[in-house]
Design a protein around this motif. Sequence first.
Motif, PDB file in Angstrom:
ATOM      1  N   PRO A 174      11.090  61.707 -52.461  1.00  0.00           N
ATOM      2  CA  PRO A 174      10.469  62.552 -53.631  1.00  0.00           C
ATOM      3  C   PRO A 174       9.290  63.470 -52.490  1.00  0.00           C
ATOM      4  CG  PRO A 174       9.807  60.568 -54.045  1.00  0.00           C
ATOM      5  CD  PRO A 174      10.578  60.168 -52.918  1.00  0.00           C
ATOM      6  N   SER A 175       9.194  64.295 -53.055  1.00  0.00           N
ATOM      7  CA  SER A 175       8.054  65.198 -52.723  1.00  0.00           C
ATOM      8  C   SER A 175       6.717  65.056 -54.030  1.00  0.00           C
ATOM      9  CB  SER A 175       8.125  66.779 -52.594  1.00  0.00           C
ATOM     10  OG  SER A 175       8.689  67.209 -51.388  1.00  0.00           O
ATOM     11  N   ALA A 176       5.574  65.770 -53.868  1.00  0.00           N
ATOM     12  CA  ALA A 176       4.843  65.773 -55.004  1.00  0.00           C
ATOM     13  C   ALA A 176       5.251  66.689 -55.806  1.00  0.00           C
ATOM     14  CB  ALA A 176       3.521  65.725 -54.303  1.00  0.00           C
TER      15      ALA A 176
ATOM     16  N   THR B 172      -0.246  75.133 -59.847  1.00  0.00           N
ATOM     17  CA  THR B 172      -0.732  74.648 -58.450  1.00  0.00           C
ATOM     18  C   THR B 172      -0.010  73.355 -58.064  1.00  0.00           C
ATOM     19  OG1 THR B 172      -3.130  75.457 -59.118  1.00  0.00           O
ATOM     20  CG2 THR B 172      -3.026  73.876 -57.346  1.00  0.00           C
ATOM     21  N   LYS B 173       0.498  73.483 -56.845  1.00  0.00           N
ATOM     22  CA  LYS B 173       1.058  72.256 -56.341  1.00  0.00           C
ATOM     23  C   LYS B 173      -0.023  70.919 -56.452  1.00  0.00           C
ATOM     24  CE  LYS B 173       3.857  72.544 -52.763  1.00  0.00           C
ATOM     25  NZ  LYS B 173       4.346  72.741 -51.416  1.00  0.00           N
ATOM     26  N   VAL B 174       0.464  69.723 -56.827  1.00  0.00           N
ATOM     27  CA  VAL B 174      -0.330  68.758 -56.938  1.00  0.00           C
ATOM     28  C   VAL B 174      -0.901  68.327 -55.450  1.00  0.00           C
ATOM     29  CG1 VAL B 174      -0.360  66.059 -57.145  1.00  0.00           C
ATOM     30  CG2 VAL B 174       0.691  67.539 -58.920  1.00  0.00           C
ATOM     31  N   THR B 175      -0.223  68.664 -54.380  1.00  0.00           N
ATOM     32  CA  THR B 175      -0.746  68.299 -53.058  1.00  0.00           C
ATOM     33  C   THR B 175      -1.996  69.284 -52.783  1.00  0.00           C
ATOM     34  OG1 THR B 175       1.347  68.115 -52.282  1.00  0.00           O
ATOM     35  CG2 THR B 175      -0.174  68.476 -50.576  1.00  0.00           C
ATOM     36  N   ASP B 176      -1.986  70.379 -53.372  1.00  0.00           N
ATOM     37  CA  ASP B 176      -3.168  71.387 -53.172  1.00  0.00           C
ATOM     38  C   ASP B 176      -4.334  70.852 -54.152  1.00  0.00           C
ATOM     39  OD1 ASP B 176      -2.155  73.071 -51.364  1.00  0.00           O
ATOM     40  OD2 ASP B 176      -0.771  74.097 -52.841  1.00  0.00           O
TER      41      ASP B 176
ATOM     42  N   GLY C  71       0.105  62.327 -53.679  1.00  0.00           N
ATOM     43  CA  GLY C  71       0.849  63.097 -54.387  1.00  0.00           C
ATOM     44  C   GLY C  71       2.450  62.530 -54.204  1.00  0.00           C
ATOM     45  N   GLU C  72       3.045  62.347 -53.161  1.00  0.00           N
ATOM     46  CA  GLU C  72       4.268  61.690 -53.170  1.00  0.00           C
ATOM     47  C   GLU C  72       4.120  60.252 -53.410  1.00  0.00           C
ATOM     48  OE1 GLU C  72       2.906  64.382 -51.068  1.00  0.00           O
ATOM     49  OE2 GLU C  72       5.082  65.250 -50.772  1.00  0.00           O
ATOM     50  N   PHE C  73       3.171  59.601 -52.914  1.00  0.00           N
ATOM     51  CA  PHE C  73       2.938  58.040 -53.241  1.00  0.00           C
ATOM     52  C   PHE C  73       3.174  57.751 -54.994  1.00  0.00           C
ATOM     53  CE2 PHE C  73       0.410  54.490 -54.890  1.00  0.00           C
ATOM     54  CZ  PHE C  73       0.989  53.540 -54.206  1.00  0.00           C
TER      55      PHE C  73
ATOM     56  N   SER D   2       2.829  67.615 -41.243  1.00  0.00           N
ATOM     57  CA  SER D   2       2.155  69.027 -41.553  1.00  0.00           C
ATOM     58  C   SER D   2       2.939  69.292 -42.946  1.00  0.00           C
ATOM     59  CB  SER D   2       2.583  70.042 -40.549  1.00  0.00           C
ATOM     60  OG  SER D   2       3.765  70.097 -40.103  1.00  0.00           O
ATOM     61  N   ARG D   3       2.371  70.240 -43.346  1.00  0.00           N
ATOM     62  CA  ARG D   3       2.707  70.928 -44.845  1.00  0.00           C
ATOM     63  C   ARG D   3       4.542  70.856 -45.029  1.00  0.00           C
ATOM     64  NH1 ARG D   3      -1.053  72.425 -48.696  1.00  0.00           N
ATOM     65  NH2 ARG D   3       0.537  71.870 -50.101  1.00  0.00           N
ATOM     66  N   GLY D   4       4.877  70.424 -45.939  1.00  0.00           N
ATOM     67  CA  GLY D   4       6.382  70.554 -46.089  1.00  0.00           C
ATOM     68  C   GLY D   4       7.158  69.498 -45.499  1.00  0.00           C
ATOM     69  N   GLY D   5       6.283  68.229 -45.102  1.00  0.00           N
ATOM     70  CA  GLY D   5       6.792  67.195 -44.093  1.00  0.00           C
ATOM     71  C   GLY D   5       7.748  66.156 -44.767  1.00  0.00           C
ATOM     72  N   SER D   6       7.963  66.478 -46.315  1.00  0.00           N
ATOM     73  CA  SER D   6       8.860  65.290 -46.770  1.00  0.00           C
ATOM     74  C   SER D   6      10.224  65.649 -46.306  1.00  0.00           C
ATOM     75  CB  SER D   6       8.845  65.437 -48.198  1.00  0.00           C
ATOM     76  OG  SER D   6       7.544  65.450 -48.761  1.00  0.00           O
ATOM     77  N   ASP D   7      10.580  66.801 -45.832  1.00  0.00           N
ATOM     78  CA  ASP D   7      11.752  67.125 -45.062  1.00  0.00           C
ATOM     79  C   ASP D   7      12.000  66.023 -43.724  1.00  0.00           C
ATOM     80  OD1 ASP D   7      12.417  69.109 -46.902  1.00  0.00           O
ATOM     81  OD2 ASP D   7      11.754  70.639 -45.636  1.00  0.00           O
TER      82      ASP D   7
HETATM   83  N1  ASP Z   1       3.844  67.897 -50.725  1.00  0.00           N
HETATM   84  C1  ASP Z   1       3.576  68.328 -49.403  1.00  0.00           C
HETATM   85  C2  ASP Z   1       3.333  69.649 -49.284  1.00  0.00           C
HETATM   86  O1  ASP Z   1       3.152  70.542 -50.208  1.00  0.00           O
HETATM   87  C3  ASP Z   1       4.804  67.933 -48.456  1.00  0.00           C
HETATM   88  C4  ASP Z   1       6.274  68.328 -48.941  1.00  0.00           C
HETATM   89  O2  ASP Z   1       6.215  68.785 -50.098  1.00  0.00           O
HETATM   90  O3  ASP Z   1       7.110  68.253 -48.268  1.00  0.00           O
HETATM   91  O4  ASP Z   1       3.397  70.405 -48.300  1.00  0.00           O
END
Ligand code: ASP
Length: 439
Positions: free
Chosen positions: A36-38, A47-51, A114-116, A182-187
Amino acid sequence: MKKVVKFGGSSLASAEQFMKVGNIVRSDSSRKYVIPSAPGKRFSADTKVTDMLYGCYALAAEDKDFSKELKAIKERYNEIIKGLKLDMTLDEEFKVVEEQFKAKAGSDYAASRGEFLNGKIMAEYLGFTFIDAAEVIFFDEEGNFDSEKTNDVLTIRLSKVNNAVVPGFYGSTPDGKVKTFSRGGSDITGSIVARAAKVDLYENWTDVSGFLVTDPRIIDNPVPIETITYRELRELSYMGASVLHEDAIFPVRREGIPINIKNTNAPEDPGTWIVESTCQKPKYIITGVAGKKGFCSVGIDKAKMNSEIGFCRKVLTVFEDNGISIEHMPSGIDTMTVFVHQDEFMDKEQQVVSGIHRLAHPDSIEIEADLALIAVVGRGMKSTRGTAGRIFASLAHANINVKMIDQGSSELNIIIGVSNADFEAAIKAIYDIFVSASL
Ligand code: ASP
């Protein structure tokens, strides 16, 4: 059959989205490992939880009160827990987060929560084992991802469980600190788990039904890509096409594991397949077209350059010494041109010019700014006559001056340089000639 399934933030933004994810995972028992991502945005102004976490930690780092911000984050999770009617709380976890924020655990630690926390909920919701990514994904002393250590530890850990939730985006350094990609790194995490578990397929669930041939901000409703190779994807994502993190293909590529980009909100759609190689002919000659603005070209001329051994090396040394990365380097008989990112180059341009004069003694150096690079990518271009001809004819018809052409011998892509102002029109012309014209 075993699959890794990674869900992006928008797929997990609310309890309603979690339920869709639950249905997807439960409908196929081979979906064994969930990344899962956040929680992402529930609506466009959200707003994204990460932000939220980054913002909250910025206050903590300055010893300011962050209780209101942390409460808002907790509410996002509580809303999901409540909506899913789960018998759990994250009170203990949030206590630790608060303590760690006060102890200045770092912004990577903050963002990783966020992911945890989403992983905790997901594991509870699915009845899967929770594996903390900090225990199985490692970075080395320099902060680079340690692929071999990770693969060894993760393979053993996964072999002991039937199914698992591994939160995306982070791992740990040798001194035990949490570090994120880096951002988007859950991929990337999804790809790492896919490799370690030797699965048959990595499904990457998002909010679009796969990759589009080009940027929908430039072309209305571009057609989707059915199948794309790792190499094509690498070219396109490097050039700014985004859906998947550009580093996410490396772990699966080593094992030849395909990736299927799927839409959580339209699970029946086939999405896009990313594969090592395929005999499937692409629908159009080009697989995709993408590009970026903001480049600068440095043209270096010197008579008889071609016969001077070491000339290019000397020129490149100057860029290296100034810490500037080089994007492309087309050359002629007495000339070579170096394409660099304008924002990286601007402050150092005079150092570079004098450095080249000192080291390589060219006749002249000319700098041109505000350029865009466009990559036309496609395995179908190989041995298809007339592709380049069609590209340049379409650009000429659109009144666009081509400033640079670079085609690798793999015939997988053609890179074209135009001025920033012509960027959108150039993409449109190329899309029209290859796709719109054959629809
Ligand atoms: N939550 C992180 C982000 O917003 C990582 C991800 O979603 O892949 O960048």
